[in-house]
Design an enzyme around this catalytic site. Structure first.
Site, short mmCIF file in Angstrom:
data_model
loop_
_atom_site.label_atom_id
_atom_site.label_comp_id
_atom_site.label_asym_id
_atom_site.label_seq_id
_atom_site.Cartn_x
_atom_site.Cartn_y
_atom_site.Cartn_z
N CYS A 150 0.83 -1.21 0.00
CA CYS A 150 0.00 0.00 0.00
C CYS A 150 0.86 1.26 0.00
O CYS A 150 1.69 1.46 0.89
CB CYS A 150 -0.91 -0.02 1.23
SG CYS A 150 -1.74 1.53 1.57
N GLY A 151 0.65 2.13 -1.01
CA GLY A 151 1.42 3.37 -1.11
C GLY A 151 1.20 4.30 0.06
O GLY A 151 2.15 4.91 0.57
N HIS A 152 -0.05 4.43 0.52
CA HIS A 152 -0.35 5.30 1.67
C HIS A 152 0.31 4.78 2.94
O HIS A 152 0.75 5.55 3.80
CB HIS A 152 -1.86 5.43 1.86
CG HIS A 152 -2.55 6.15 0.75
ND1 HIS A 152 -2.25 7.45 0.43
CD2 HIS A 152 -3.51 5.76 -0.12
CE1 HIS A 152 -3.00 7.84 -0.58
NE2 HIS A 152 -3.77 6.84 -0.94
N CYS A 153 0.39 3.45 3.04
CA CYS A 153 1.05 2.85 4.21
C CYS A 153 2.54 3.19 4.22
O CYS A 153 3.12 3.51 5.25
CB CYS A 153 0.87 1.33 4.21
SG CYS A 153 -0.85 0.77 4.28
#
Length: 412
Positions: free
Chosen positions: A13-16
Site C-alpha cells: 500500500c502506497g499510503h502505508c
C-alpha cells in the site's frame, strides 16, 4: 497503564509506505515524552482474521485502544499530528503551564503550539478556548495564568498566542472571542501564508474553514518558487481570513490531474487560478499571465469585490457546428441556442469516453422532428414511443420553421 495504537497495514500500500516514517517519528516523540502510549503495527495481509475482527476494510487503518476499547483514529498523518491526537485523547485539552521553562519546552516541541494567556481561567473566552482545544486535534494547546510567563512573552492582557516555526513565528488574538472566532484563528494562522500542496497538507487545505483558494501553479525546476513565492506571501497577509494561498509544484506527476481539472497545460506554467469551494463550486482565471505581487493582489481583490466572471472550460466552436441535424454546442453558443424562446431544444450532455453515450450517439443523430402538443405529457410520449407519437410528416417538418401559428414554448 499503557495504551496501544494499532496500525493495520499492507506492505504493497502506497499510503502505508508514506505513513511509515511519520509513524516512527511519532513513536520516538512519545518515548522522548516518557508517555505510556505505545505504537504497534499489524500486517493485515498476514493477520487476516485479526483485521476482519476489528473491521479493517482499507489500508492503512489506525485504531487507538484505550483500556482495551478501540477508538477510530481521526487525526492527521504526520508524526506531530499523531502525537497531538493521542495526547488529546489521554489528557487535558489544554496543558497547564506554571513557569517559563514549561512554556518554552511546550513551544519548542511542535511546529505549531497555541497558548491561552488568561488571568482568570473562568472567563467566557477562556472557556471557549478550552472548548476549541478539545475539538482541534492537529495542534497542542496550553493555558497559563502565570505572571512570569505573561512577562516573558510580553503579554499584558488576556489573549491567545499561536507560536509557529515559519512565517512571522507568532500570531496574537486579543479581546473577547467566541469558539468560532478562536477556531478560525487557529486553523488559519497554523498554516503558512502560502501552503505547499502535497499529500500531508491536502486535508488541511480542502477541509479548512476558508473555502476560497488562490492556486499558484509553479515549476520548482524552472525556479518559479524563488521568483514568485515571496511576493505571494506578502500579498497573502492582507487576505489571511478570506482567501487561502496555495502553491502547486507542476513538476510533480501526481499534480497533473489538478492541471487537467483547470483545463491547463504544463506549457502555461507559471499561472494562477482562484477557486471557491462552496455548494456551487466556481473557478476564476485572470486576464494576465503576470504573477507579480501587484497582479496577484489585484486578481484576489477583484474576486473579493465580486467583480470576476466565472471561468468555464470550453472547446472552440467548430466551423461546421450547424451542419448536421444534431448541432454542436459549446459555451460560446450555448445560451443563444438553448435559451431561444422561439424553439424547444433537447440537449444531450455527454462525455466522449462514456460507453452509454457512445451507444446513444447513432440513435441521437436520427432525432425525429416533433409536431405534437407542447406539453410534458406529449413530449414524454414522443420519447417513450421512439419518436412515433407526435412525429411530423416530411412536408410538415420542412415547413415547421416557417409556421408562426404553432404555439411556442413561451406561450404554453
Amino acid at each position: 497503564m499503557g495504551r496501544s495504537r494499532f496500525d493495520p497495514d499492507a506492505p504493497w500500500c502506497g499510503h502505508c509506505k508514506s505513513l511509515a516514517p511519520e509513524y516512527i517519528k511519532a513513536a520516538k516523540k512519545l518515548a522522548d515524552l516518557e508517555s505510556p502510549i505505545k505504537l504497534a503495527k499489524v500486517d493485515a495481509t498476514e493477520e487476516t482474521e485479526l483485521a476482519e475482527e476489528h473491521g479493517v476494510k482499507g489500508y492503512p487503518t489506525l485504531k487507538f485502544f484505550r483500556k482495551g476499547t478501540p477508538v477510530d483514529y481521526s487525526g492527521g498523518r504526520t508524526g506531530d499530528e499523531i502525537v497531538n491526537w493521542l495526547l488529546k485523547k489521554t489528557g487535558p485539552a489544554a496543558k497547564e503551564l506554571s513557569n517559563v521553562d514549561e512554556a518554552k519546552a511546550f513551544i519548542d516541541a511542535s511546529n505549531v503550539a497555541i497558548i491561552g494567556f488568561f488571568k482568570d481561567q473562568s472567563s467566557d473566552t477562556a472557556k471557549n478556548f478550552i472548548a476549541v482545544a478539545g475539538t482541534v486535534d492537529d495542534h497542542p494547546f496550553a493555558i497559563t495564568s502565570s505572571e512570569e510567563v505573561f512577562s516573558d512573552y510580553k503579554v499584558d492582557t488576556d489573549r491567545i498566542v499561536l507560536f509557529k516555526k515559519f512565517d512571522d513565528n507568532r500570531s496574537d488574538l486579543e479581546g473577547e472571542q467566541s469558539e468560532k472566532d478562536i477556531k478560525k484563528f487557529v486553523t488559519s494562522e497554523a498554516l503558512p501564508l502560502v501552503v505547499e500542496f502535497n499529500h500531508e497538507t491536502a486535508q488541511k487545505i480542502f477541509g479548512g474553514e476558508i473555502k476560497s483558494h488562490l492556486l499558484l501553479f509553479l515549476s520548482q525546476e524552472s525556479g518559479h518558487f524563488d521568483s514568485y513565492l515571496s511576493g505571494a506571501q506578502e500579498v497573502a497577509k492582507g487576505f489571511r481570513d478570506q482567501v487561502l494561498f496555495v502553491s502547486i509544484n507542476a513538476d510533480e506527476e501526481d499534480h497533473q490531474r489538478i492541471l487537467e481539472f483547470f483545463g491547463m497545460k504544463k506549457e502555461e506554467i507559471p499561472a494562477m487560478r482562484l477557486i471557491r469551494l462552496e455548494e456551487d463550486m466556481a473557478k476564476y482565471k485572470p486576464d494576465t499571465t503576470d504573477l507579480s505581487a501587484d497582479k496577484i493582489k489585484s486578481f484576489v481583490q477583484s474576486f473579493i469585490d465580486g467583480k470576476l466572471k466565472q471561468h468555464l472550460l470550453s472547446q472552440d466552436l467548430p466551423e461546421d457546428w450547424d451542419k448536421e441535424p444534431v448541432k454542436v454546442l459549446v459555451s460560446t453558443n450555448f445560451d443563444e441556442i438553448v435559451f431561444d424562446k422561439e424553439k424547444d431544444v433537447l440537449v444531450e450532455f455527454y462525455a466522449p469516453w462514456c460507453g452509454h453515450c457512445k451507444q446513444l450517439a447513432p440513435i441521437y443523430d436520427q432525432i425525429i422532428e416533433y409536431n405534437g402538443e407542447r406539453t410534458l405529457e406529449g413530449l414524454s410520449k414522443f420519447l417513450e414511443t421512439g419518436g412515433q407519437y407526435g412525429k411530423a410528416a416530411p412536408d410538415e417538418a420542412e415547413e415547421e420553421d416557417e409556421d408562426d401559428d404553432l404555439p411556442r414554448k413561451d406561450e404554453l
